[in-house]
Design a protein around this motif. Sequence first.
Motif, PDB file in Angstrom:
ATOM      1  N   VAL A  49      25.211  65.328  20.776  1.00 37.38           N
ATOM      2  CA  VAL A  49      24.097  65.912  20.018  1.00 37.38           C
ATOM      3  C   VAL A  49      24.636  66.694  18.827  1.00 37.38           C
ATOM      4  CG1 VAL A  49      21.973  67.249  20.180  1.00 37.38           C
ATOM      5  CG2 VAL A  49      22.878  66.140  22.221  1.00 37.38           C
ATOM      6  N   PHE A  50      24.242  66.259  17.641  1.00 32.99           N
ATOM      7  CA  PHE A  50      24.652  66.898  16.392  1.00 32.99           C
ATOM      8  C   PHE A  50      23.407  67.091  15.545  1.00 32.99           C
ATOM      9  CE2 PHE A  50      28.553  65.473  18.027  1.00 32.99           C
ATOM     10  CZ  PHE A  50      29.567  66.203  17.419  1.00 32.99           C
ATOM     11  N   SER A  51      23.341  68.216  14.853  1.00 28.68           N
ATOM     12  CA  SER A  51      22.169  68.469  14.019  1.00 28.68           C
ATOM     13  C   SER A  51      22.399  67.934  12.610  1.00 28.68           C
ATOM     14  CB  SER A  51      21.859  69.969  13.963  1.00 28.68           C
ATOM     15  OG  SER A  51      22.956  70.689  13.486  1.00 28.68           O
ATOM     16  N   ALA A  52      21.312  67.499  11.988  1.00 23.96           N
ATOM     17  CA  ALA A  52      21.385  67.033  10.607  1.00 23.96           C
ATOM     18  C   ALA A  52      21.722  68.187   9.669  1.00 23.96           C
ATOM     19  CB  ALA A  52      20.056  66.401  10.208  1.00 23.96           C
ATOM     20  N   ILE A 112      21.197  62.655  16.463  1.00 28.72           N
ATOM     21  CA  ILE A 112      21.179  63.613  15.350  1.00 28.72           C
ATOM     22  C   ILE A 112      19.815  64.296  15.340  1.00 28.72           C
ATOM     23  CG2 ILE A 112      21.455  63.928  12.855  1.00 28.72           C
ATOM     24  CD1 ILE A 112      23.108  61.352  12.812  1.00 28.72           C
ATOM     25  N   THR A 113      19.824  65.608  15.589  1.00 32.83           N
ATOM     26  CA  THR A 113      18.580  66.370  15.741  1.00 32.83           C
ATOM     27  C   THR A 113      18.187  67.071  14.424  1.00 32.83           C
ATOM     28  OG1 THR A 113      19.798  68.341  16.434  1.00 32.83           O
ATOM     29  CG2 THR A 113      19.100  66.828  18.175  1.00 32.83           C
ATOM     30  N   PRO A 128      14.386  56.051  27.261  1.00 34.12           N
ATOM     31  CA  PRO A 128      14.716  54.949  28.185  1.00 34.12           C
ATOM     32  C   PRO A 128      16.202  54.822  28.517  1.00 34.12           C
ATOM     33  CG  PRO A 128      13.169  54.199  26.504  1.00 34.12           C
ATOM     34  CD  PRO A 128      13.625  55.559  26.086  1.00 34.12           C
ATOM     35  N   HIS A 129      17.074  55.384  27.683  1.00 38.77           N
ATOM     36  CA  HIS A 129      18.511  55.304  27.947  1.00 38.77           C
ATOM     37  C   HIS A 129      18.915  56.009  29.240  1.00 38.77           C
ATOM     38  CE1 HIS A 129      19.982  53.436  24.231  1.00 38.77           C
ATOM     39  NE2 HIS A 129      19.083  54.151  23.573  1.00 38.77           N
ATOM     40  N   PHE A 130      18.090  56.941  29.732  1.00 38.92           N
ATOM     41  CA  PHE A 130      18.490  57.778  30.862  1.00 38.92           C
ATOM     42  C   PHE A 130      18.160  57.171  32.222  1.00 38.92           C
ATOM     43  CE2 PHE A 130      17.885  60.438  27.177  1.00 38.92           C
ATOM     44  CZ  PHE A 130      19.054  61.184  27.169  1.00 38.92           C
ATOM     45  N   HIS A 131      17.403  56.080  32.225  1.00 37.22           N
ATOM     46  CA  HIS A 131      16.932  55.473  33.475  1.00 37.22           C
ATOM     47  C   HIS A 131      18.107  55.056  34.362  1.00 37.22           C
ATOM     48  CE1 HIS A 131      14.229  53.395  36.150  1.00 37.22           C
ATOM     49  NE2 HIS A 131      14.926  52.281  36.025  1.00 37.22           N
ATOM     50  N   ASN A 132      18.144  55.636  35.590  1.00 42.86           N
ATOM     51  CA  ASN A 132      19.171  55.296  36.588  1.00 42.86           C
ATOM     52  C   ASN A 132      20.596  55.538  36.117  1.00 42.86           C
ATOM     53  OD1 ASN A 132      17.361  54.584  38.574  1.00 42.86           O
ATOM     54  ND2 ASN A 132      17.394  52.409  38.083  1.00 42.86           N
ATOM     55  N   LYS A 133      20.791  56.504  35.229  1.00 48.12           N
ATOM     56  CA  LYS A 133      22.126  56.804  34.709  1.00 48.12           C
ATOM     57  C   LYS A 133      22.482  58.278  34.971  1.00 48.12           C
ATOM     58  CE  LYS A 133      23.204  52.977  32.233  1.00 48.12           C
ATOM     59  NZ  LYS A 133      22.141  52.078  32.611  1.00 48.12           N
ATOM     60  N   ILE A 134      23.800  58.557  35.064  1.00 51.02           N
ATOM     61  CA  ILE A 134      24.283  59.943  35.045  1.00 51.02           C
ATOM     62  C   ILE A 134      24.737  60.220  33.618  1.00 51.02           C
ATOM     63  CG2 ILE A 134      26.068  61.557  35.807  1.00 51.02           C
ATOM     64  CD1 ILE A 134      26.085  60.255  38.493  1.00 51.02           C
ATOM     65  N   THR A 135      24.149  61.245  33.013  1.00 53.33           N
ATOM     66  CA  THR A 135      24.370  61.522  31.597  1.00 53.33           C
ATOM     67  C   THR A 135      24.867  62.942  31.398  1.00 53.33           C
ATOM     68  OG1 THR A 135      22.509  60.047  31.081  1.00 53.33           O
ATOM     69  CG2 THR A 135      23.261  61.506  29.326  1.00 53.33           C
ATOM     70  N   VAL A 136      25.861  63.105  30.535  1.00 54.77           N
ATOM     71  CA  VAL A 136      26.264  64.449  30.106  1.00 54.77           C
ATOM     72  C   VAL A 136      25.849  64.618  28.645  1.00 54.77           C
ATOM     73  CG1 VAL A 136      28.219  64.641  31.691  1.00 54.77           C
ATOM     74  CG2 VAL A 136      28.605  63.757  29.404  1.00 54.77           C
ATOM     75  N   PHE A 137      25.540  65.853  28.296  1.00 55.72           N
ATOM     76  CA  PHE A 137      25.234  66.201  26.912  1.00 55.72           C
ATOM     77  C   PHE A 137      26.421  66.973  26.351  1.00 55.72           C
ATOM     78  CE2 PHE A 137      21.136  64.828  27.837  1.00 55.72           C
ATOM     79  CZ  PHE A 137      20.289  64.936  26.740  1.00 55.72           C
ATOM     80  N   ALA A 138      26.776  66.698  25.111  1.00 51.85           N
ATOM     81  CA  ALA A 138      27.868  67.427  24.471  1.00 51.85           C
ATOM     82  C   ALA A 138      27.606  67.447  22.981  1.00 51.85           C
ATOM     83  CB  ALA A 138      29.206  66.762  24.775  1.00 51.85           C
ATOM     84  N   GLY A 180      24.281  75.212  19.093  1.00 50.84           N
ATOM     85  CA  GLY A 180      23.118  75.534  18.273  1.00 50.84           C
ATOM     86  C   GLY A 180      22.344  74.346  17.757  1.00 50.84           C
ATOM     87  N   VAL A 181      22.553  73.165  18.388  1.00 51.70           N
ATOM     88  CA  VAL A 181      21.864  71.966  17.896  1.00 51.70           C
ATOM     89  C   VAL A 181      20.541  71.714  18.605  1.00 51.70           C
ATOM     90  CG1 VAL A 181      23.977  70.834  17.166  1.00 51.70           C
ATOM     91  CG2 VAL A 181      23.137  70.464  19.483  1.00 51.70           C
TER      92      VAL A 181
END
Length: 298
Positions: A84-87, A115-116, A160-170, A174-175
């Motif tokens: 996750v990166f901000s514009a 990109i948020t 939809p990318h998260f369905h049945n997945k283990i996901t980490v955010f990085a 401040g984004v």
Amino acid sequence: MPEGKIIKALSGFYYVLDESKESGKVIQCRARGIFRKNKVTPLVGDYVVYQAEHDKEGYLLEVKERTNELVRPPISNVDQAVLVFSATEPTFSTSLLDRFLVLVEANHIKPIICITKIDLLKTEEARETIQAYADDYRQMGYDVHLTSTIERDGIEQLTPHFHNKITVFAGQSGVGKSSLLNAMSPDLALKTNDISTHLGRGKHTTRHVELIHTAEGLIADTPGFSSLEFTGIEAEDLDLYFLDIKEKSRACKFRGCLHVKEPGCAVKEAVENEEIREYRYQHYLEFLTEIKDRKPRY
């Protein structure tokens, strides 16, 4: 014996989600002494065999083979990482993004670039700049999503990318990672407040990893990658983690080419022909120098 997945580890207890039951019970387990003897530490994300003494408590008996394992944060079997990166606010950084991409690729985790704050881009020039970067990374083969939690742009395409997945955010600080989670699953509003609190840097804050249900998958409640060093990555392997460079390197004259001064280097030729972006090549060289200058550990 029943099997399940560790979704939280705290104070010597491992909370196992029994996936074999429709009820989705969570069993509080301790690890048998055999784990300590064999120097195996169960991690959040592990698939385990356990023995239940009753409906709520039991013991871990076996940790199944892992597909991957991260040290910081301590978690295993991660399917994907949302970077996750901000514009803007903070400014979008391709250097930091490329660093995260290398770390994720090296751990055999699929990266998704998000990109948020695109609603904060007030000029056409600023929007075109971010769009150009997004197009660059898509051309390299990455999933890229431009989002705004205020205007809800891009959220439906990301979920939809998260369905049945283990996901980490990085990603950058401040984004708005919590805002993004809230936008995907409004029912997590209170939960993300808890996340924000215990991911703080204060002395007395609790720091533990936990998998939370959202968007039909499991998302790691964790501060993300707290170490951004290229520990364990060797100089000759670095090009494997730059998808665009990896593709062109197959045509290099010499095997083991590091794409610096070697003759017949297809990567340098691709940079000159603008088939590889100059900024990507410069980041590769910076990271290569960093790896070469790394002090050996004994």
